[in-house]
Scaffold this active site. Structure first.
Site, mmCIF file in Angstrom:
data_model
loop_
_atom_site.group_PDB
_atom_site.id
_atom_site.type_symbol
_atom_site.label_atom_id
_atom_site.label_comp_id
_atom_site.label_asym_id
_atom_site.label_seq_id
_atom_site.Cartn_x
_atom_site.Cartn_y
_atom_site.Cartn_z
ATOM 1 C CG ASP A 1 -50.186 89.425 49.778
ATOM 2 O OD1 ASP A 1 -48.996 89.782 49.712
ATOM 3 O OD2 ASP A 1 -51.116 90.153 49.402
ATOM 4 C CB ALA B 1 -39.944 93.828 50.901
ATOM 5 C CG ASP C 1 -40.211 88.150 50.910
ATOM 6 O OD1 ASP C 1 -39.857 89.124 50.224
ATOM 7 O OD2 ASP C 1 -41.402 87.809 51.036
ATOM 8 C CG HIS D 1 -55.810 90.817 49.102
ATOM 9 N ND1 HIS D 1 -55.259 89.602 48.768
ATOM 10 C CD2 HIS D 1 -54.806 91.711 48.966
ATOM 11 C CE1 HIS D 1 -53.998 89.767 48.453
ATOM 12 N NE2 HIS D 1 -53.689 91.034 48.564
#
Ligand SMILES: *Cc1c(COP(=O)(O)O)cnc(C)c1O
Length: 461
Positions: A125, A217, A215, A450
């Site tokens: 996101d 993570a 990405d 959110h």
């Protein structure tokens, strides 16, 4: 007899958590406008909101904290972090940032322009947020198998090479900022990407002259799945696998709050000196000088140690077996969850659980609220609220999958907690017919809604 599995650590420090009553939770969640992010942590018994920055550091990481060097420039801690990133991922250049989205902000300031296209596998996101904030477009090229939650596929994070090639062919080269490969793929259920897929994406990127960014993570959890599931890697160490993975990337953004097991931190890894120099300008502007970039020396030290620990097999086995344990208990109760079980979380298929709630009433959010009411367990919606509105039409985007994600913090909860979670979900399922309606939005932010969205219950008539 064969001995059962047990954790590869023992506990040196504990933190109390408190149970609450259903009556208390009814009041608290209403006050929180039915947004679980608005709850106070003391109102939560088992907190599975995220595995980000919520892990327990080891004794060695705490020891490294004490040795932190807080010099503004050229701190020893910076060089410890540099050495760890070089040794584990192979990047010659890096910039520390305060967390993962800051790494995205700095790197994308160099590479993403208005009107650009950024293909990838279900972008995270904040990644999507940073792309769309720059009026560029994230294009999801995840394999179709990822969207069938009951299908057993070992690498549901994989990029569909046909979809990727189509984007690369149809878009002028200068309009493609990069390809983003998310390891593991969070949005499709914490699912790994295979080494073969990384190799193929890299070959295609080279053919079209496009950069590849990981990405990163949960890169270590991804490496564990490669070792367990991909032919040819069963006898390789996690560290060998990780080094090979990064051969196929030009750069990486990292949220160190995940697989570097620290509470705050991030970085950008780069192979190209010129890119490093360009990114340094933005790092100094947004984050801090290039030898600390928003991190204190002690945190850089703990991060360097964390990278080493998270790429050890015993650590990863303990972690991923706990996720599997929870997944199995859920499956035994007949609760539909994403299969195979992911690396950091169990994803409950909310549409299957609450098929009678219309999608306009936020199915996964409804289930997440019920689980909280049941036992004080805080999960998170990975569904329509997270998917946000289309930036052009401003209409709600309805994703194929609506999940409640139960993210398990690293080295924090025991399997007794896992049992409570599974039983609480079973109780919610047993009374699902009494859940008559979902929610409507009464207030939301223009981007990343959110986190702060406010909801009200829909009327049941
Ligand atoms: C957490 C995460 C990010 C953002 O990192 P923060 O540290 O939360 O800013 C980016 N991508 C992925 C895949 C993540 O899991």
């Amino acid at each position: 007899m064969e001995l059962p599995f047990a954790e590869s650590f023992k506990i040196k420090m504990v933190e109390s958590i408190r149970r609450s009553t259903r009556e208390e939770r009814e009041v608290w969640i209403k006050e929180a406008k039915y947004n679980l992010f608005n709850l106070k942590s003391d109102q939560v018994f088992i907190d599975l909101l995220t595995d980000s920055g919520t892990g327990a550091m080891s004794d060695k990481q705490w020891a490294a904290m004490m040795l932190g060097d807080e010099s503004y420039a050229g701190a020893r801690s910076y060089y410890n972090m540099k050495e760890a990133i070089k040794k584990i991922m192979g990047f010659e250049y890096f910039l520390p940032t305060h967390q993962g989205r800051a790494a995205e902000n700095v790197l994308f300031s160099v590479l993403v322009k208005e009107g650009d296209v950024v293909p990838g596998n279900s972008h995270f996101d904040t990644t999507k947020g940073h792309i769309e904030f720059r009026k560029a477009h994230a294009v999801d090229c995840t394999i179709d198998e990822a969207f069938n939650t009951s299908l057993l596929h070992p690498f549901k994070g994989n990029i569909d090479l046909n979809k990727l090639e189509k984007v690369l062919k149809e878009t002028p080269r200068e309009k493609i900022s990069m390809i983003v490969v998310t390891l593991t793929c969070n949005s499709s259920g914490g699912q790994p990407v295979s080494m073969q897929n990384m190799r193929e994406v890299s070959a295609m990127a080279k053919k079209f002259g496009v950069l590849v960014c990981y990405d990163s993570a949960r890169f270590a959890e991804n490496a564990y799945f490669i070792k367990m599931r991909e032919k040819g890697y069963e006898n390789k160490s996690i560290k060998e696998i990780v080094l090979e993975m990064y051969q196929y990337a030009d750069m990486a953004t990292m949220s160190s709050k995940k697989d570097a097991i620290v509470n705050m931190g991030g970085f950008i890894g780069m192979k190209d000196e010129n890119l490093f120099k360009q990114a340094s300008v933005y790092n100094i502007m947004f984050e801090g000088f290039i030898t600390y970039g928003g991190m204190s020396g002690r945190d850089m030290n703990a991060l360097a140690q964390g990278l080493d620990e998270s790429t050890e097999f015993d650590y990863l086995e303990t972690r991923i077996k706990q996720i599997e344990y929870l997944g199995k208990r859920m499956t035994d109760f007949g609760i539909p969850v994403q299969l195979p079980y992911g690396g950091h979380a169990i994803f409950i298929d909310a549409k299957k659980c609450l098929s009678h709630i219309p999608k306009e009433q936020y199915v996964a959010q409804t289930l997440a609220v019920e689980l909280y009411l049941e036992a004080g367990i805080r999960g998170v919606e990975i569904g329509t609220i997270l998917a946000d509105r289309d930036p052009d039409t401003r209409q709600d985007r309805y994703p194929e999958l609506e999940f409640v994600r139960l993210a398990i913090p690293r080295r924090v909860y025991t399997n007794n907690h896992m049992d409570v979670i599974a039983c609480a979900m079973k109780n919610v399922m047993d009374r699902k017919d009494a859940i008559k309606a979902g929610f409507k939005i009464i207030n939301e932010a223009p981007i990343l809604r959110h986190f702060t969205v406010e909801l009200a219950r829909c009327s049941t008539s």
